[in-house]
Design an enzyme around this catalytic site. Structure first.
Site: not given
Ligand code: NAD
Length: 496
Positions: A189, A265, A299, A400
């Site tokens: 997906k 992750e 990331c 973040e």
């Protein structure tokens, strides 16, 4: 409902289809719009998979486990994987165009990182599985005859692969390649923002002779859409996910139903640490990349910089100069070095942080707004931005942001900076810059992260363990570590 026509991924006005059981299919859900981030214009329409489509895809993947794929020798599987790698290379320009249209990232990045790594992932995991070994024991038995215990690795089954938008082909194949190498089948997906390369890969899989049902793609969103339908599907045997930490929590909840394993992750708020004794030119260049590469949408990006007092002023001035050197413009122009953010929503989020920094009284070294990009006035561009002067409790320093920005703080000694770097709920990566070897070892080993770089950033050997601690994830992928997730160990005990 079935169509075998090309996905046409990337071409203006095209439709992006689901790929189920080796065939392209429209979806039973909505037809949603896909935007080119550099102009803000619609470039494709995507067929959302309904719950029934996801059922079909998982069913095809389950069936394929019993078919030729399940009976294939490792050697045969590896030949096919290498053909997939070759197939990506052969259609490099199509993948490149599809990725640029979905993400707006500059050609200079996509052609050097995203597409080559997309192919390399298949070759690397073909190499790894070919040399995979397990343990064996000669065991004693009461009658003295003895026994042999040995473990084999068997595929886990149907793997759900849920991916983000920042490095679409690279991160998707990072999971699909080891999953297939180990003999699993997958249902992918991709992010709703970046569905094109996953769809295009279906054509490459067919051309490489991958049996129908081994690789499937369903498009759509997360909650109450293809993402949730897939992760909650009872015939999915494992879920591997890359994305935001809060989504990872939702996926863990879904996986608990049926006790399915997860590999996560997740997000990061990575610290870059620069000591007085660093090679300043290299530290500036590497830190600049770590803040601004891919418009900060990595990331592993560093959004918290800690610079030792002796070089603080000089470092800030030189990093600011590097931030100002990026060139905006047409992502297809090889001279362009910074693209837009992926979506208008993401741009609003990043600009929200820019406003917050201003309101909190940050010293703005550069940026803080949106650039004028001639010919691309409606693109989702933001300026590379550096701040100083905020407390460690500020959301600019704790959250973040996932944009081309960083906050720079000053520190005096090693113990202090280790404490500052570890003062985060995240634990993905760090980059330490020093010419003192002992300090490099000491500091790198004390930062609570999955990946610590010394005098480098994003220097990747794909055999090494990759993943995060704390809220940055569960598990490690890369090299043989990937097979800890994509296989089950089965011990066989033979009485002699
Ligand atoms: P996201 O979590 O919003 O979405 C990722 C994927 O999950 C998408 O495909 C989305 O449709 C799907 N999804 C959302 N809700 C879901 C649900 N309830 N059930 C199932 N699927 C669902 O992440 P994003 O915005 O696409 O990516 C950016 C994030 O990814 C950042 O936080 C970044 O740090 C992280 N990231 C981490 C790594 C890593 O290796 N640790 C790598 C790249 C990106």
């Amino acid at each position: 409902m079935t169509s075998n026509k090309s996905t046409g991924a990337g071409a203006a006005g095209t439709e992006i289809l689901n790929f189920i059981g080796g065939e392209y299919r429209k979806g039973g859900g909505r037809l949603f719009e896909n935007y080119y981030p550099a102009t803000g214009q619609v470039h494709a329409h995507v067929h959302e998979a309904s719950r029934e489509d996801v059922d079909l895809a998982v069913g095809a993947a389950k069936q394929a486990l019993k078919g030729p794929w399940g009976r294939m020798s490792v050697a045969e599987r590896l030949t096919i994987l290498r053909k997939v790698a070759d197939g990506i290379q052969a259609r490099f320009d199509e993948f490149l165009r599809a990725e640029i249209m979905d993400t707006g990232k500059p050609r200079s990045i996509a052609s050097h990182i995203d597409i080559p790594r997309g192919g390399a992932n298949f070759n690397v995991f073909a190499d790894q599985i070919a040399s995979l070994s397990t343990e064996a024991f000669q065991s004693a038995t009461p009658d003295g005859a003895g026994a042999i215990n040995y473990a084999i690795r068997v595929p886990r089954g149907v793997i759900a692969v849920i991916c983000p938008w920042n490095l679409p082909l690279l991160l998707m194949t990072w999971k699909v390649a080891p999953a297939m190498a180990a003999g699993n089948t997958v249902v992918v997906k991709p992010s709703e923002e970046t569905p094109a390369t996953a769809a295009l890969l279906g054509e490459v899989m067919n051309a490489a002779g991958v049996p129908a049902g081994v690789y499937n793609v369903v498009h759509g969103f997360g909650a109450d859409s293809a993402g949730e339908f897939l992760t909650s599907h009872p015939d999915v045997d494992g879920i591997t996910f890359t994305g935001e930490t809060s989504t990872g929590e939702a996926i863990m909840r879904a996986a608990s139903n049926g006790v399915r394993p997860v590999s996560l992750e997740l997000g990061g708020k990575n610290a870059g640490i620069i000591f007085n004794d660093a090679d300043l030119a290299k530290a500036i260049e590497g830190t600049g990349r770590s803040c601004f590469a891919n418009t900060g949408q990595v990331c592993l990006a560093t959004e918290r910089l800690y610079v030792q007092r002796g070089i603080f002023e000089e470092f800030c001035a030189k990093l600011t100069a590097q931030a100002k050197s990026y060139r905006f413009g047409d992502p297809f122009n090889p001279e362009v070095t910074m693209g837009p953010l992926v979506s208008d929503i993401h741009r609003q989020k990043v600009l929200g942080f820019y406003e917050k920094a201003k309101a909190e009284g940050a010293t703005i070294l550069c940026g803080g707004g949106t650039p004028d990009v001639a010919g691309f006035e409606n693109g989702y561009f933001v300026e590379p931005t550096l701040w100083t002067g905020l407390p460690q409790t500020s959301e600019i320093v704790t959250n973040e942001i996932f944009g081309p920005c960083a906050h720079i703080s000053v520190f005096d000694d090693e113990e202090e900076v280790v404490g500052l770097a570890n003062n985060s709920p995240y634990g993905l990566a760090t980059a330490v810059w020093t010419e003192n070897l002992s300090r490099a070892h000491r500091v790198a080993s004390q930062i609570d992260v999955g990946i610590a770089w010394v005098n480098s950033w994003f220097l990747r050997d794909l055999r090494t363990p990759f993943g995060g601690s704390k809220k940055s994830g569960i598990g490690r992928e890369g090299g043989n570590h990937s097979f800890e997730f994509y296989t089950e160990l089965r011990n066989i005990c033979i009485k002699l």
